[in-house]
Design an enzyme around this catalytic site. Sequence first.
Site, PDB file in Angstrom:
ATOM      1  CG  ASN A   1      -2.040   1.019   1.087  1.00  0.00           C
ATOM      2  OD1 ASN A   1      -1.976   1.942   0.277  1.00  0.00           O
ATOM      3  ND2 ASN A   1      -3.052   0.874   1.928  1.00  0.00           N
TER       4      ASN A   1
ATOM      5  CE1 TYR B   1      -1.611   6.155   7.832  1.00  0.00           C
ATOM      6  CE2 TYR B   1      -0.777   4.064   7.057  1.00  0.00           C
ATOM      7  CZ  TYR B   1      -1.831   4.850   7.452  1.00  0.00           C
ATOM      8  OH  TYR B   1      -3.101   4.345   7.466  1.00  0.00           O
TER       9      TYR B   1
END
Length: 164
Positions: A125, A132
């Site tokens: 991902n 993040y």
Amino acid sequence: MASISLRPAQPDDVPALLGLVHDLAIYERAPNAVEMTAPMLHAALFGDAPLARAVVAVADDILGFAVYFTTFSTWTGKAGLYLEDLFVKPEARGRGIGKALLRHLAGEAIRRDCARLEWQVLDWNEPAIAFYKSLGAEPLDEWTRYRVKGAALAALANQETLHG
């Protein structure tokens, strides 16, 4: 475009939350993996002994959510927050909702004097990983996650381990 606000999930949100959990499973390439039912989710979030909490991002409807629970570290002697799931509807992405949900959880961790906020992300991902990292999150590459479930869990629970 309606303004977006965050609020704790409410019992009436359970059907929408369950729908988003199913959407997340599809996104994560596991469309048949969700076993949870609406009554199970209701009990987990709002029952006599809640297992988790949820916060939702709302405009006219729920656009995203984060489900989290408390952990404990024997090394720090403090609690932590573990983000189980964060999902924003595809059509609502790019509006800062994911960042707002994470900022909310970071604030909750600070208010509770937690040592950390942590979560997992699938290794494929790349958009989530980049997002993040942009927020200062660091991968814990030296840790390997293990899981025991189903028949293996039952077998382990029934093994006799003490001798002598």
